[in-house]
Scaffold this motif. Structure first.
Motif, PDB file in Angstrom:
ATOM      1  N   THR A   1       1.060  -1.250  -0.085  1.00 62.27           N
ATOM      2  CA  THR A   1       0.155   0.100   0.096  1.00 62.27           C
ATOM      3  C   THR A   1       0.924   1.045  -0.020  1.00 62.27           C
ATOM      4  O   THR A   1       1.819   1.466   0.861  1.00 62.27           O
ATOM      5  N   SER A   2       0.794   2.214  -0.812  1.00 63.68           N
ATOM      6  CA  SER A   2       1.322   3.369  -0.976  1.00 63.68           C
ATOM      7  C   SER A   2       0.276   4.740  -1.086  1.00 63.68           C
ATOM      8  O   SER A   2      -0.858   4.379  -1.485  1.00 63.68           O
ATOM      9  N   ALA A   3       1.000   5.769  -0.846  1.00 60.35           N
ATOM     10  CA  ALA A   3       0.020   6.995  -0.915  1.00 60.35           C
ATOM     11  C   ALA A   3      -0.259   7.298  -2.216  1.00 60.35           C
ATOM     12  O   ALA A   3      -1.197   7.839  -2.708  1.00 60.35           O
TER      13      ALA A   3
ATOM     14  N   ALA B   1      -4.595   8.028   2.393  1.00 66.71           N
ATOM     15  CA  ALA B   1      -4.775   8.369   3.813  1.00 66.71           C
ATOM     16  C   ALA B   1      -3.384   8.118   4.587  1.00 66.71           C
ATOM     17  O   ALA B   1      -2.967   8.511   5.741  1.00 66.71           O
ATOM     18  N   ILE B   2      -2.386   7.101   4.315  1.00 69.19           N
ATOM     19  CA  ILE B   2      -1.133   6.862   4.777  1.00 69.19           C
ATOM     20  C   ILE B   2      -0.109   8.097   4.513  1.00 69.19           C
ATOM     21  O   ILE B   2       0.840   7.836   5.061  1.00 69.19           O
ATOM     22  N   MET B   3      -0.317   8.991   3.786  1.00 75.96           N
ATOM     23  CA  MET B   3       0.178  10.255   3.456  1.00 75.96           C
ATOM     24  C   MET B   3       1.348   9.966   2.736  1.00 75.96           C
ATOM     25  O   MET B   3       2.060  11.006   2.065  1.00 75.96           O
ATOM     26  N   GLY B   4       2.476   8.874   2.813  1.00 73.23           N
ATOM     27  CA  GLY B   4       3.477   8.840   2.416  1.00 73.23           C
ATOM     28  C   GLY B   4       4.291   7.301   2.875  1.00 73.23           C
ATOM     29  O   GLY B   4       3.774   6.949   3.836  1.00 73.23           O
ATOM     30  N   GLY B   5       5.068   6.817   2.140  1.00 79.35           N
ATOM     31  CA  GLY B   5       6.037   5.846   2.900  1.00 79.35           C
ATOM     32  C   GLY B   5       5.168   4.571   2.209  1.00 79.35           C
ATOM     33  O   GLY B   5       4.338   4.690   1.225  1.00 79.35           O
ATOM     34  N   LEU B   6       5.462   3.522   2.671  1.00 78.87           N
ATOM     35  CA  LEU B   6       4.616   1.886   2.215  1.00 78.87           C
ATOM     36  C   LEU B   6       4.426   1.209   3.588  1.00 78.87           C
ATOM     37  O   LEU B   6       4.873   1.356   4.480  1.00 78.87           O
ATOM     38  N   ILE B   7       3.260   0.556   2.853  1.00 79.21           N
ATOM     39  CA  ILE B   7       3.001  -0.596   4.090  1.00 79.21           C
ATOM     40  C   ILE B   7       3.051  -1.744   3.004  1.00 79.21           C
ATOM     41  O   ILE B   7       2.221  -1.999   2.322  1.00 79.21           O
ATOM     42  N   VAL B   8       3.798  -2.895   3.854  1.00 79.22           N
ATOM     43  CA  VAL B   8       4.083  -3.955   2.836  1.00 79.22           C
ATOM     44  C   VAL B   8       3.869  -5.311   3.792  1.00 79.22           C
ATOM     45  O   VAL B   8       4.119  -5.234   5.180  1.00 79.22           O
ATOM     46  N   LYS B   9       2.753  -6.076   3.168  1.00 82.46           N
ATOM     47  CA  LYS B   9       2.278  -7.266   4.135  1.00 82.46           C
ATOM     48  C   LYS B   9       2.683  -8.515   3.372  1.00 82.46           C
ATOM     49  O   LYS B   9       2.345  -8.799   2.210  1.00 82.46           O
ATOM     50  N   MET B  10       3.338  -9.401   3.824  1.00 81.25           N
ATOM     51  CA  MET B  10       3.765 -10.688   3.342  1.00 81.25           C
ATOM     52  C   MET B  10       3.435 -11.784   4.178  1.00 81.25           C
ATOM     53  O   MET B  10       4.111 -11.769   5.398  1.00 81.25           O
ATOM     54  N   GLY B  11       2.244 -12.462   3.964  1.00 77.90           N
ATOM     55  CA  GLY B  11       1.952 -13.419   4.882  1.00 77.90           C
ATOM     56  C   GLY B  11       1.325 -12.731   6.219  1.00 77.90           C
ATOM     57  O   GLY B  11       0.760 -11.777   6.323  1.00 77.90           O
TER      58      GLY B  11
ATOM     59  N   SER C   1       4.853   3.900   6.720  1.00 80.22           N
ATOM     60  CA  SER C   1       3.911   4.900   6.414  1.00 80.22           C
ATOM     61  C   SER C   1       3.949   6.149   7.256  1.00 80.22           C
ATOM     62  O   SER C   1       4.342   6.191   8.223  1.00 80.22           O
ATOM     63  N   LEU C   2       3.995   7.493   6.770  1.00 77.84           N
ATOM     64  CA  LEU C   2       4.018   8.654   7.279  1.00 77.84           C
ATOM     65  C   LEU C   2       2.967   8.989   8.666  1.00 77.84           C
ATOM     66  O   LEU C   2       3.251   9.184   9.493  1.00 77.84           O
ATOM     67  N   ARG C   3       1.890   8.102   8.141  1.00 76.41           N
ATOM     68  CA  ARG C   3       0.743   8.261   9.175  1.00 76.41           C
ATOM     69  C   ARG C   3       1.346   7.596  10.182  1.00 76.41           C
ATOM     70  O   ARG C   3       0.783   8.156  11.553  1.00 76.41           O
TER      71      ARG C   3
END
Length: 184
Positions: free
Chosen positions: A119-121, A153-163, A170-172
């Protein structure tokens, strides 16, 4: 091929497994995967298509005709088109996003890849996607397949889910941690 019991146990997983096995046996995995990617994008972009798949008010015949027209307009392969028809006639179109996700999981396992939900902004460029996949491969030792979503909504950065693993840069989240630290 070994499949997880979780995929086989779910309703969408059974449809996805059947589609995967037919595509594998018919040597059509790439065309089915491309068709499902097109469908996934169309579901994300079209409120009408999403309403078609989610509405319990649309009858079997009407849903089957409508989804057949959608499949033709999107140019899906024959196997995917037939699967959509089966989903419509069984009143299971609401399961389409889950079928696509389960099929992607089966395809990744078949290819020896690990799936990562990213997930990215803002939308990632191809260069950024490639760099991220390389970085994750270095970290996990496996080839990566990325499922990309955009969430401003995460404003910046990344959220990475692997399993069961998650990397949240994320900036949020950083701002929330800073706010909590300042409160004491």
């Amino acid at each position: 091929m070994e499949t997880s019991s979780g995929i086989q146990a779910s309703l969408a997983g059974r449809y996805a497994l059947a589609l995967f096995e037919l595509a594998r046996d018919g040597k059509a995995l790439d065309s089915v995967a491309a068709s499902l990617t097109t469908l996934k994008a169309a579901l994300a972009e079209s409120a009408e298509l999403k309403a078609l798949t989610q509405s319990p008010l649309i009858g079997r015949e009407a849903a089957a005709k409508a989804i057949d027209a959608v499949a033709k307009s999107l140019g899906t392969d024959p196997l995917t088109t037939k699967t959509l028809g089966v989903l419509a006639s069984n009143r299971r179109l609401s399961q389409l996003p889950n079928v696509i996700r389960a099929f992607d999981t089966l395809l990744s396992a078949h290819k020896g890849e690990t799936r990562a939900e990213v997930t990215s902004a803002f939308p990632l460029t191809k260069t950024q996607q490639t760099a991220l996949a390389k970085q994750l491969k270095t970290r996990t030792g496996r080839d990566m397949a990325l499922d990309l979503t955009v969430d401003p909504a995460i404003m910046g950065g990344l959220i990475v889910k692997m399993g069961s693993r998650m990397i949240d840069s994320s900036l949020r989240t950083r701002l929330n941690k800073l706010a909590q630290a300042m409160r004491g």
